[in-house]
Motif scaffolding. Structure first.
Motif, short mmCIF file in Angstrom:
data_model
loop_
_atom_site.label_atom_id
_atom_site.label_comp_id
_atom_site.label_asym_id
_atom_site.label_seq_id
_atom_site.Cartn_x
_atom_site.Cartn_y
_atom_site.Cartn_z
N PHE A 204 12.98 29.01 25.71
CA PHE A 204 14.38 29.09 26.09
C PHE A 204 15.18 29.68 24.93
O PHE A 204 14.75 29.61 23.77
CB PHE A 204 14.91 27.69 26.44
CG PHE A 204 14.44 27.20 27.77
CD1 PHE A 204 15.20 27.43 28.91
CD2 PHE A 204 13.23 26.53 27.90
CE1 PHE A 204 14.76 27.01 30.16
CE2 PHE A 204 12.79 26.09 29.14
CZ PHE A 204 13.56 26.34 30.27
N SER A 278 20.86 24.92 29.72
CA SER A 278 20.01 25.72 30.62
C SER A 278 20.26 25.39 32.09
O SER A 278 19.95 26.21 32.97
CB SER A 278 18.53 25.51 30.28
OG SER A 278 18.13 24.17 30.52
N CYS A 282 20.96 29.44 32.44
CA CYS A 282 19.66 30.13 32.54
C CYS A 282 19.20 30.19 33.99
O CYS A 282 19.57 29.35 34.81
CB CYS A 282 18.60 29.41 31.70
SG CYS A 282 18.91 29.47 29.93
N SER A 285 16.18 26.10 34.56
CA SER A 285 16.55 25.07 33.60
C SER A 285 15.29 24.47 32.96
O SER A 285 14.17 24.62 33.49
CB SER A 285 17.34 23.96 34.28
OG SER A 285 16.48 23.12 35.05
N THR A 302 13.40 32.22 31.87
CA THR A 302 14.35 31.48 31.04
C THR A 302 15.49 32.37 30.57
O THR A 302 16.23 32.01 29.64
CB THR A 302 13.62 30.89 29.81
OG1 THR A 302 13.00 31.95 29.08
CG2 THR A 302 12.57 29.89 30.25
N LYS A 303 15.66 33.49 31.22
CA LYS A 303 16.72 34.42 30.83
C LYS A 303 18.09 33.74 30.91
O LYS A 303 18.40 33.05 31.87
CB LYS A 303 16.71 35.64 31.75
CG LYS A 303 17.80 36.67 31.43
CD LYS A 303 17.75 37.85 32.38
CE LYS A 303 18.86 38.85 32.08
NZ LYS A 303 18.85 39.99 33.02
N GLN A 304 18.90 33.95 29.87
CA GLN A 304 20.25 33.39 29.84
C GLN A 304 21.21 34.39 30.47
O GLN A 304 21.25 35.56 30.09
CB GLN A 304 20.67 33.10 28.39
CG GLN A 304 22.00 32.38 28.27
CD GLN A 304 22.31 31.95 26.84
OE1 GLN A 304 21.46 32.07 25.95
NE2 GLN A 304 23.51 31.46 26.61
#
Length: 376
Positions: A204, A278, A282, A285, A302-304
């Motif tokens: 993350f 997250s 994200c 999460s 896990t891309k923000q």
């Protein structure tokens, strides 16, 4: 093979991390049984089943293991023996060996040191005899930390010199402790990752964490640190997970010194407070990822999607009355999460809010405005 939706999953522990796991699992179609000794708890209140029993109640463990396809934990102080026992009946993640190391500061520090990971200088103090031996004066000033069951700054005492060490050790019940050198910190960060049985590891985005009185107050994501520091911390966390043979979601907390040296602070064998951002920032999460790994599913992205600042809400806010939640909710990019705890106490984590924005600077400024309004 994977565990299909509709199956019952087990959770040891009824706190807010278990609650958020349960919500993620239910959203994906799973059912959850929570084993927790309390009559009611944040996770047990929303789970399909609640087994109210001690963690070493073998009749309850038999029930959990026979009715759940897989079991996980939401805090590290679940007895490792309970995990060993359950592993004879169902999938258990993380395993007892990983948890037994992470739940004991002495074992944790020794594991890190023996495997060549950078740590703060320390000595283990198991009894008064260890105090009577000559302790290197360079360790002082330092922090005395109880080896087990300490959290959120509890079980920790600042010590300036060796003269008061015996008295402070007695203050902590003369229980095994770690004596750790106090260093000038530039930053604190945490790396949250997920590792599965095929050694697939996903990370993350790394938050910078700020504490008040030993309790996490603010997480800023992404951390405004150099790529070199972030990459070094992530690689150390990767190797920690591999050496522990850890399966599940893991948090490794780090100190960053003024010279950019990165040191491991401690390991949390579960999702972490600093990863709560997250849930909103994200694609996947940390709790959905925990479900995915437990059930043998592919990892989620896990891309923000936006910068985020997460602020913990403590029970102190209830001193006068119920907080005015509209002070948060009137901000269209602020997200409120309350944990369903019945009683507010000073220092108790009752919830958190997260502010999303196009930059961390904007999110931080908005979060501080909200905090001010809540406290007014």
């Amino acid at each position: 093979m994977y565990i299909r939706p509709g199956t019952m999953l087990g959770m040891l522990g009824g706190g807010q991390l278990g609650r958020m796991f349960t919500m993620a699992a239910q959203q994906m179609g799973y059912r959850v049984t929570v084993l927790d000794p309390a009559a009611e708890s944040p996770a047990a209140n929303i789970a399909e089943r609640h087994l109210q029993a001690d963690y070493l109640d073998y009749r309850a463990l038999d029930e959990l293991g026979s009715t759940c396809a897989a079991v996980t934990i939401e805090f590290e102080n679940v007895p490792a023996q309970a995990l060993r026992y359950l592993a004879q009946r169902c999938i258990v993640s993380p395993n007892a060996e990983s948890v037994s190391i992470a739940q004991n500061r002495i074992l944790e520090k020794q594991f890190l040191m023996e495997n060549g990971f950078p740590v703060v200088p320390f000595v283990a103090i198991r009894s008064e005899k260890d105090i009577s031996r000559k302790i290197d004066a360079s360790l002082f000033p330092c922090i005395l930390k109880i080896s087990q069951f300490g959290y959120d700054g509890k079980g920790q005492i600042q010590i300036e010199n060796t003269d008061i060490l015996p008295e402070r050790f007695a203050d902590l019940g003369s229980r095994p402790c770690v004596l750790e050198k106090r260093l000038p910190l530039a930053h604190e960060i945490s790396v949250i990752l997920a590792r599965d049985n095929h050694n697939r590891i996903t990370f993350f985005p790394v938050p910078e964490n700020r504490h008040v009185k030993g309790i996490l107050d603010t997480s800023i994501v992404p951390a405004g640190l150099s790529d070199k520091i972030i990459e070094e911390a992530c690689e150390i966390a990767r190797q920690v997970a591999i050496r522990l043979n850890y399966i599940g979601v893991l948090c490794v907390e780090f100190f960053v010194l003024n010279n950019d040296q990165v040191l491991v602070n401690e390991i949390a064998p579960r999702p972490h407070n600093s990863g709560h951002y997250s849930l909103d920032a994200c694609i996947t999460s940390q709790f959905e990822q925990q479900v995915r790994v437990l059930c043998g599913l592919p990892h989620g992205s896990t891309k923000q999607v936006q910068a985020a600042v997460m602020i913990n809400i403590l029970g102190d806010l209830w001193q006068n009355d119920e907080p005015a939640w509209d002070q948060i909710l009137r901000h269209s990019q602020a997200k409120l999460h309350l944990y369903g705890k019945r009683e507010a106490k000073p220092g108790r984590k009752m919830g958190h809010f997260t502010v999303l924005a196009d930059s961390t600077e904007e999110a931080f400024l908005q979060a501080q405005h909200i905090r001010h309004d809540l406290q007014s």
